[in-house]
Design a protein around this motif. Structure first.
Motif, PDB file in Angstrom:
ATOM      1  N   VAL A   1      55.857  -3.423 -18.881  1.00  0.00           N
ATOM      2  CA  VAL A   1      56.923  -4.068 -18.533  1.00  0.00           C
ATOM      3  C   VAL A   1      57.976  -3.087 -17.594  1.00  0.00           C
ATOM      4  O   VAL A   1      58.888  -3.422 -17.092  1.00  0.00           O
ATOM      5  CB  VAL A   1      57.766  -4.818 -19.670  1.00  0.00           C
ATOM      6  N   SER A   2      57.901  -1.860 -17.840  1.00  0.00           N
ATOM      7  CA  SER A   2      58.682  -0.796 -17.388  1.00  0.00           C
ATOM      8  C   SER A   2      59.035  -1.095 -15.798  1.00  0.00           C
ATOM      9  O   SER A   2      58.141  -1.353 -15.043  1.00  0.00           O
ATOM     10  CB  SER A   2      58.309   0.560 -17.452  1.00  0.00           C
ATOM     11  N   THR A   3      60.149  -0.926 -15.313  1.00  0.00           N
ATOM     12  CA  THR A   3      60.480  -1.073 -14.226  1.00  0.00           C
ATOM     13  C   THR A   3      60.406   0.531 -13.394  1.00  0.00           C
ATOM     14  O   THR A   3      60.519   0.529 -12.032  1.00  0.00           O
ATOM     15  CB  THR A   3      61.953  -1.609 -13.901  1.00  0.00           C
ATOM     16  N   ILE A   4      59.823   1.486 -14.190  1.00  0.00           N
ATOM     17  CA  ILE A   4      59.751   2.760 -13.546  1.00  0.00           C
ATOM     18  C   ILE A   4      58.326   3.181 -13.647  1.00  0.00           C
ATOM     19  O   ILE A   4      58.322   4.536 -13.889  1.00  0.00           O
ATOM     20  CB  ILE A   4      60.904   3.811 -14.099  1.00  0.00           C
ATOM     21  N   LYS A   5      57.383   2.530 -14.116  1.00  0.00           N
ATOM     22  CA  LYS A   5      55.938   2.792 -14.231  1.00  0.00           C
ATOM     23  C   LYS A   5      55.509   3.774 -13.357  1.00  0.00           C
ATOM     24  O   LYS A   5      55.996   3.919 -12.081  1.00  0.00           O
ATOM     25  CB  LYS A   5      55.292   1.488 -14.079  1.00  0.00           C
ATOM     26  N   PRO A   6      54.858   4.976 -13.703  1.00  0.00           N
ATOM     27  CA  PRO A   6      54.120   4.883 -15.060  1.00  0.00           C
ATOM     28  C   PRO A   6      54.910   5.303 -16.251  1.00  0.00           C
ATOM     29  O   PRO A   6      54.788   5.381 -17.211  1.00  0.00           O
ATOM     30  CB  PRO A   6      52.827   5.633 -14.826  1.00  0.00           C
ATOM     31  N   PHE A   7      56.517   5.653 -16.050  1.00  0.00           N
ATOM     32  CA  PHE A   7      57.092   6.088 -17.139  1.00  0.00           C
ATOM     33  C   PHE A   7      57.898   4.872 -17.726  1.00  0.00           C
ATOM     34  O   PHE A   7      57.886   3.786 -17.256  1.00  0.00           O
ATOM     35  CB  PHE A   7      58.153   7.075 -16.218  1.00  0.00           C
ATOM     36  N   CYS A   8      58.011   5.268 -19.156  1.00  0.00           N
ATOM     37  CA  CYS A   8      58.780   4.054 -20.005  1.00  0.00           C
ATOM     38  C   CYS A   8      60.286   4.284 -19.643  1.00  0.00           C
ATOM     39  O   CYS A   8      61.159   5.235 -19.401  1.00  0.00           O
ATOM     40  CB  CYS A   8      58.602   4.769 -21.184  1.00  0.00           C
ATOM     41  N   ASP A   9      60.909   3.001 -19.745  1.00  0.00           N
ATOM     42  CA  ASP A   9      62.226   2.755 -19.481  1.00  0.00           C
ATOM     43  C   ASP A   9      62.926   2.192 -20.768  1.00  0.00           C
ATOM     44  O   ASP A   9      63.869   1.707 -20.514  1.00  0.00           O
ATOM     45  CB  ASP A   9      62.720   1.827 -18.181  1.00  0.00           C
ATOM     46  N   GLY A  10      62.008   1.989 -21.794  1.00  0.00           N
ATOM     47  CA  GLY A  10      62.596   1.246 -23.064  1.00  0.00           C
ATOM     48  C   GLY A  10      62.228  -0.181 -23.218  1.00  0.00           C
ATOM     49  O   GLY A  10      62.692  -0.675 -24.077  1.00  0.00           O
ATOM     50  N   SER A  11      61.818  -0.872 -21.979  1.00  0.00           N
ATOM     51  CA  SER A  11      61.736  -2.369 -21.919  1.00  0.00           C
ATOM     52  C   SER A  11      60.708  -2.740 -23.062  1.00  0.00           C
ATOM     53  O   SER A  11      60.945  -3.909 -23.635  1.00  0.00           O
ATOM     54  CB  SER A  11      60.961  -2.635 -20.741  1.00  0.00           C
ATOM     55  N   HIS A  12      59.984  -1.963 -23.540  1.00  0.00           N
ATOM     56  CA  HIS A  12      59.263  -2.181 -24.866  1.00  0.00           C
ATOM     57  C   HIS A  12      59.862  -2.649 -26.241  1.00  0.00           C
ATOM     58  O   HIS A  12      59.762  -3.812 -26.750  1.00  0.00           O
ATOM     59  CB  HIS A  12      58.041  -1.094 -25.322  1.00  0.00           C
ATOM     60  N   LYS A  13      61.284  -2.326 -26.220  1.00  0.00           N
ATOM     61  CA  LYS A  13      61.934  -2.592 -27.105  1.00  0.00           C
ATOM     62  C   LYS A  13      62.429  -4.226 -26.974  1.00  0.00           C
ATOM     63  O   LYS A  13      62.793  -5.035 -27.934  1.00  0.00           O
ATOM     64  CB  LYS A  13      63.468  -1.799 -27.230  1.00  0.00           C
ATOM     65  N   LEU A  14      62.931  -4.358 -25.661  1.00  0.00           N
ATOM     66  CA  LEU A  14      63.314  -5.753 -25.250  1.00  0.00           C
ATOM     67  C   LEU A  14      62.497  -6.824 -25.456  1.00  0.00           C
ATOM     68  O   LEU A  14      62.690  -7.993 -25.787  1.00  0.00           O
ATOM     69  CB  LEU A  14      63.941  -5.820 -23.991  1.00  0.00           C
ATOM     70  N   ILE A  15      61.161  -6.653 -25.333  1.00  0.00           N
ATOM     71  CA  ILE A  15      60.009  -7.787 -25.412  1.00  0.00           C
ATOM     72  C   ILE A  15      59.383  -7.630 -26.693  1.00  0.00           C
ATOM     73  O   ILE A  15      58.454  -8.410 -26.934  1.00  0.00           O
ATOM     74  CB  ILE A  15      59.115  -7.384 -24.310  1.00  0.00           C
ATOM     75  N   GLY A  16      59.738  -6.833 -27.681  1.00  0.00           N
ATOM     76  CA  GLY A  16      58.904  -6.690 -28.797  1.00  0.00           C
ATOM     77  C   GLY A  16      57.505  -6.282 -28.867  1.00  0.00           C
ATOM     78  O   GLY A  16      56.583  -6.884 -29.557  1.00  0.00           O
ATOM     79  N   PHE A  17      57.302  -5.289 -28.035  1.00  0.00           N
ATOM     80  CA  PHE A  17      56.054  -4.815 -27.760  1.00  0.00           C
ATOM     81  C   PHE A  17      55.438  -4.423 -29.251  1.00  0.00           C
ATOM     82  O   PHE A  17      56.159  -3.320 -29.979  1.00  0.00           O
ATOM     83  CB  PHE A  17      55.888  -3.738 -26.639  1.00  0.00           C
ATOM     84  N   LYS A  18      54.205  -4.476 -29.610  1.00  0.00           N
ATOM     85  CA  LYS A  18      53.491  -4.154 -30.652  1.00  0.00           C
ATOM     86  C   LYS A  18      52.201  -3.544 -30.322  1.00  0.00           C
ATOM     87  O   LYS A  18      51.240  -3.989 -29.621  1.00  0.00           O
ATOM     88  CB  LYS A  18      53.363  -5.264 -31.812  1.00  0.00           C
ATOM     89  N   THR A  19      51.985  -2.320 -31.123  1.00  0.00           N
ATOM     90  CA  THR A  19      50.508  -1.801 -30.797  1.00  0.00           C
ATOM     91  C   THR A  19      49.777  -1.984 -32.027  1.00  0.00           C
ATOM     92  O   THR A  19      50.201  -2.572 -33.056  1.00  0.00           O
ATOM     93  CB  THR A  19      50.669  -0.276 -30.800  1.00  0.00           C
ATOM     94  N   ASP A  20      48.491  -2.107 -31.910  1.00  0.00           N
ATOM     95  CA  ASP A  20      47.529  -2.176 -33.068  1.00  0.00           C
ATOM     96  C   ASP A  20      47.695  -0.918 -33.852  1.00  0.00           C
ATOM     97  O   ASP A  20      48.031   0.203 -33.583  1.00  0.00           O
ATOM     98  CB  ASP A  20      46.091  -2.267 -32.584  1.00  0.00           C
ATOM     99  N   GLY A  21      47.171  -1.350 -35.243  1.00  0.00           N
ATOM    100  CA  GLY A  21      47.073  -0.172 -36.232  1.00  0.00           C
ATOM    101  C   GLY A  21      46.210   1.019 -35.778  1.00  0.00           C
ATOM    102  O   GLY A  21      45.419   0.426 -34.913  1.00  0.00           O
ATOM    103  N   PRO A  22      45.872   2.094 -36.520  1.00  0.00           N
ATOM    104  CA  PRO A  22      44.721   2.995 -36.394  1.00  0.00           C
ATOM    105  C   PRO A  22      43.444   2.325 -36.537  1.00  0.00           C
ATOM    106  O   PRO A  22      43.335   1.302 -37.284  1.00  0.00           O
ATOM    107  CB  PRO A  22      44.905   4.036 -37.157  1.00  0.00           C
ATOM    108  N   ALA A  23      42.423   2.755 -35.583  1.00  0.00           N
ATOM    109  CA  ALA A  23      41.276   2.303 -35.822  1.00  0.00           C
ATOM    110  C   ALA A  23      40.555   2.412 -37.202  1.00  0.00           C
ATOM    111  O   ALA A  23      40.851   3.642 -37.691  1.00  0.00           O
ATOM    112  CB  ALA A  23      40.361   2.731 -34.806  1.00  0.00           C
ATOM    113  N   PRO A  24      39.862   1.616 -37.692  1.00  0.00           N
ATOM    114  CA  PRO A  24      39.273   1.925 -39.051  1.00  0.00           C
ATOM    115  C   PRO A  24      38.311   2.831 -39.012  1.00  0.00           C
ATOM    116  O   PRO A  24      37.555   3.140 -37.889  1.00  0.00           O
ATOM    117  CB  PRO A  24      38.689   0.529 -39.387  1.00  0.00           C
ATOM    118  N   GLU A  25      38.217   3.745 -40.081  1.00  0.00           N
ATOM    119  CA  GLU A  25      37.073   4.937 -40.082  1.00  0.00           C
ATOM    120  C   GLU A  25      35.788   4.168 -40.265  1.00  0.00           C
ATOM    121  O   GLU A  25      35.522   3.449 -40.978  1.00  0.00           O
ATOM    122  CB  GLU A  25      37.466   5.807 -41.207  1.00  0.00           C
ATOM    123  N   GLY A  26      34.756   5.075 -39.701  1.00  0.00           N
ATOM    124  CA  GLY A  26      33.450   4.830 -39.948  1.00  0.00           C
ATOM    125  C   GLY A  26      32.836   3.983 -38.720  1.00  0.00           C
ATOM    126  O   GLY A  26      32.289   3.438 -38.252  1.00  0.00           O
TER     127      GLY A  26
END
Length: 72
Positions: free
Chosen positions: A47-72
């Motif tokens: 969503v950043s307006t200055i892609k590929p760089f971050c402008d903080g938009s992730h906070k406004l849209i509630g962006f969530k990343t997945d947790g770490p990949a399971p081992e094995g």
């Protein structure tokens, strides 16, 4: 190469990728993109307006990343 110049990338939870060190950034067409600093944040939310760089938009849209990949 000195330790300070060794590139590193850190994925911030629910945020951007923090990039440190000397790396080349290329656009999808192969054109160089100048970061203008040695430490910068790359957008992961799309969503950043200055892609590929971050402008903080992730906070406004509630962006969530997945947790770490399971081992094995």
């Amino acid at each position: 190469m000195s330790i300070a110049a060794t590139p590193s990338i850190i994925a911030c939870p629910d945020g951007p990728l923090i990039v440190r060190g000397d790396i080349d950034i290329l656009s999808s067409t192969g054109e160089p993109i100048e970061p203008n600093r040695r430490t910068f944040a790359l957008c992961r939310c799309g969503v950043s307006t200055i892609k590929p760089f971050c402008d903080g938009s992730h906070k406004l849209i509630g962006f969530k990343t997945d947790g770490p990949a399971p081992e094995g």
